[in-house]
Design a protein around this motif. Structure first.
Motif, PDB file in Angstrom:
ATOM      1  N   ASP B  70      11.323  42.070 -66.567  1.00  0.00           N
ATOM      2  CA  ASP B  70      11.880  42.434 -65.249  1.00  0.00           C
ATOM      3  C   ASP B  70      13.381  42.221 -65.189  1.00  0.00           C
ATOM      4  O   ASP B  70      13.867  41.103 -65.385  1.00  0.00           O
ATOM      5  N   GLU B  76      13.895  45.493 -61.034  1.00  0.00           N
ATOM      6  CA  GLU B  76      13.073  44.429 -60.454  1.00  0.00           C
ATOM      7  C   GLU B  76      13.329  44.278 -58.956  1.00  0.00           C
ATOM      8  O   GLU B  76      13.057  43.230 -58.377  1.00  0.00           O
ATOM      9  N   TYR B  80       9.852  41.872 -58.159  1.00  0.00           N
ATOM     10  CA  TYR B  80       9.220  42.140 -59.451  1.00  0.00           C
ATOM     11  C   TYR B  80       8.090  43.139 -59.249  1.00  0.00           C
ATOM     12  O   TYR B  80       7.286  42.993 -58.323  1.00  0.00           O
ATOM     13  N   GLN B  82       5.392  43.606 -60.768  1.00  0.00           N
ATOM     14  CA  GLN B  82       4.050  43.036 -60.818  1.00  0.00           C
ATOM     15  C   GLN B  82       3.640  42.478 -59.450  1.00  0.00           C
ATOM     16  O   GLN B  82       2.476  42.553 -59.067  1.00  0.00           O
ATOM     17  N   ASP B 122       5.762  34.197 -58.100  1.00  0.00           N
ATOM     18  CA  ASP B 122       4.983  35.209 -58.797  1.00  0.00           C
ATOM     19  C   ASP B 122       3.667  34.615 -59.297  1.00  0.00           C
ATOM     20  O   ASP B 122       2.640  35.266 -59.327  1.00  0.00           O
ATOM     21  N   LEU B 126      -0.265  35.952 -59.258  1.00  0.00           N
ATOM     22  CA  LEU B 126      -1.033  36.239 -60.471  1.00  0.00           C
ATOM     23  C   LEU B 126      -2.385  35.531 -60.391  1.00  0.00           C
ATOM     24  O   LEU B 126      -3.418  36.074 -60.779  1.00  0.00           O
ATOM     25  N   SER B 187       7.691  37.353 -71.374  1.00  0.00           N
ATOM     26  CA  SER B 187       7.850  37.236 -69.926  1.00  0.00           C
ATOM     27  C   SER B 187       6.737  36.363 -69.376  1.00  0.00           C
ATOM     28  O   SER B 187       5.695  36.211 -70.006  1.00  0.00           O
ATOM     29  N   ASP B 189       5.228  37.306 -66.743  1.00  0.00           N
ATOM     30  CA  ASP B 189       4.308  38.287 -66.148  1.00  0.00           C
ATOM     31  C   ASP B 189       2.983  38.277 -66.906  1.00  0.00           C
ATOM     32  O   ASP B 189       2.911  37.829 -68.053  1.00  0.00           O
ATOM     33  N   MET B 194       1.463  44.191 -68.149  1.00  0.00           N
ATOM     34  CA  MET B 194       2.536  44.788 -68.972  1.00  0.00           C
ATOM     35  C   MET B 194       2.023  45.704 -70.090  1.00  0.00           C
ATOM     36  O   MET B 194       2.636  46.716 -70.427  1.00  0.00           O
TER      37      MET B 194
END
Lengths: 335, 335
Positions: B70, B76, B80, B82, B122, B126, B187, B189, B194
């Motif tokens: 990102d 981003e 972001y 995601q 983030d 997730l 990352s 993420d 990804m």
């Protein structure tokens, strides 16, 4: 500047083309595999999945091949080599820890009580290894592995353990790579143990070695960032943990897998369940003269249910005695 | 059979050689990078580490390049991508969960309260994503990502998010790969987010995408082994977690790294601390007309300490406005 006739340049160019063609000419694959159904099945699969226009053509990025390590790429007797490394390593460290002599599992290690240790499982030893190496950097640990590989000798063959790699499997890995496959090792062994030799032995880079790993932490040492081993292991479990590890590290289902034991079953099943063409094989240790013969009741590399499944599902079963014209590389050990 | 003169064959061969040579002729690298110190430093480093006989020559297997995702490879903003995916996905699922409307963090997601969500991090999203997708197979989850990438549009540019990839970075990744580098994304993420686009967007295969991942479990569905998402995430932490992840997944120190934010600092420091030659770079978002301009106080992609460190240590700082002749691929967005 001298002037040369066109015909001269054409001759030079022709030679360049012929040389390039000769270099590109593939050698006959798998020279240490005897002619027969097993070798034929491997070559047929590779040809079938890599020839343009074949109905079973698989694009290069999907040509993922996975191999178990112990008993599949190299020997595993009298015990998994990682276990032997752990024993040697912990015995070296024991001099500074007299208290270990009365504590299990340390005392079994110090006494080289292989039976107790095999029963306790490779996993416990890996944990012990992390505990006894906590505080060391990952680079320092790698050096201990390389030193052991240089010094230690297999009890039967009196050779370094890296000499006990299977020549036919080296040829298979090369053959797959020459045909656009990406080759991974997938094992519950520690990556810190496998990576230092996987590249020079098999040409498999560290990021294609999948397994358990020490937890680490970044710390500054002398102003430089360093990774320190913590007394914890992130385990890849044998069996159902192997497909989980494949998803996590590889992110794509293999189309080819080789193993040799019941512990590898799910690796083979996961590959066989891929939607396209797949090749799944078992190495069957049948050669007590050149290597070892063991299967259904062996404490190391037991092969029982997976052998039944291979027979029922038509997986390739490599009969070491019958299918391999040599077991170890000629420069290491004459058969 | 007709007989042809040798000269004819030589002419044919010569043509083949000339064609091969023309194809092998490299294009001028990095066409979307403006001439200047930044471009020059990159080309000098690659030339220096890959030319035989150079004192700084690095063998191919050690040419590891890592890129944050990102803000380094794609945009981003306003958050972001995601996070935007997670919000959209959880809102879709909310219809079947009326109870969520009064529970945090679900209600912030349902209300698209970006400020609250950015503050929560983030990581929480997730986790939420895993919790709300538990029981789904990894293949099914991949389909939801691909569907979102096809349907969703960036608020400012009204384009799919995959259009907001940086053309100069695509060129850099290609240039490195052409010179024998192995390129990884590193990352925090989720890899499940990804990987579905990393291969078609950057040519980076799934096993070279390093990040957090859902815990999974193998289960039989209709007799077939399948990986089921569990409501747990194995996190790669930003910052000190990035070198740990590099060790675990790549197993070798990078010699080249690019990031764009304070969260990437340890990625850059870890690379810079490698013993051989290294190239470390920051993408500085300076172009509000073509992209976005933000750094020291931005809630997304804050770049403060890392910028100080880059200036102090002589790392490359890519000034998007000055160093890039275009930002996005021409077929996606005319600058």
């Amino acid at each position: 500047m001298r002037t040369l006739a066109l015909s001269h340049w054409l001759a030079v160019l022709a030679m360049a083309v012929l040389t390039a063609t000769a270099q590109a000419q593939p050698k006959a694959p798998l020279p240490s595999w005897n002619v027969g159904a097993t070798k034929q099945a491997i070559i047929r699969f590779v040809t079938d999945t890599t020839s343009g226009g074949s109905p079973n053509f698989v694009p290069e990025e999907q040509r993922i091949a996975v191999f178990d390590s112990d008993g599949t790429l190299w020997a595993e007797q009298p015990a998994y080599f990682q276990l032997l490394f752990a024993i040697d390593r912990i015995r070296q460290l024991a001099a500074g820890h007299p208290d270990w002599s009365t504590q299990q599992p340390y005392s079994a290690v110090v006494d080289q009580d292989l039976k107790t240790l095999l029963a306790s499982g490779d996993k416990d030893l890996l944990y012990l290894l992390a505990a006894t190496h906590a505080g060391m950097t990952v680079d320092e640990f790698e050096q201990t592995v390389l030193q052991w590989l240089a010094d230690a000798r297999n009890a039967r063959f009196k050779r370094p353990y890296t000499d006990l790699v299977y020549q036919p499997m080296l040829e298979l890995v090369d053959y797959l790579r020459d045909n656009g496959f990406k080759v991974f090792i997938v094992s519950s062994d520690g990556v810190e143990f496998m990576r230092p030799f996987a590249e020079f032995l098999y040409g498999i880079p560290p990021n294609q070695v999948v397994g358990s790993s020490f937890m680490t932490q970044m710390q500054l040492r002398g102003g430089k960032p360093t990774l320190i081993i913590l007394p914890k292991v992130d385990f890849v479990e044998d069996g159902p943990g192997l497909p989980v590890a494949i998803q996590r590290f590889i992110g794509r289902r293999p189309i080819l897998a080789f193993g040799n034991a019941d512990a590898d079953r799910q690796l083979l099943e996961w590959t066989a369940a891929n939607s396209g063409p797949t090749l799944v094989g078992l190495i069957h240790h049948t050669d007590s003269a050149r290597e070892w013969a063991y299967d259904r009741t062996s404490p190391v590399g037991r092969l029982d249910q997976a052998l039944n499944e291979a027979n029922a599902r038509g997986w390739i079963v490599v009969d070491m005695k019958k299918d391999w014209s040599r077991v170890f590389p000629p420069q290491n050990l004459a058969d």
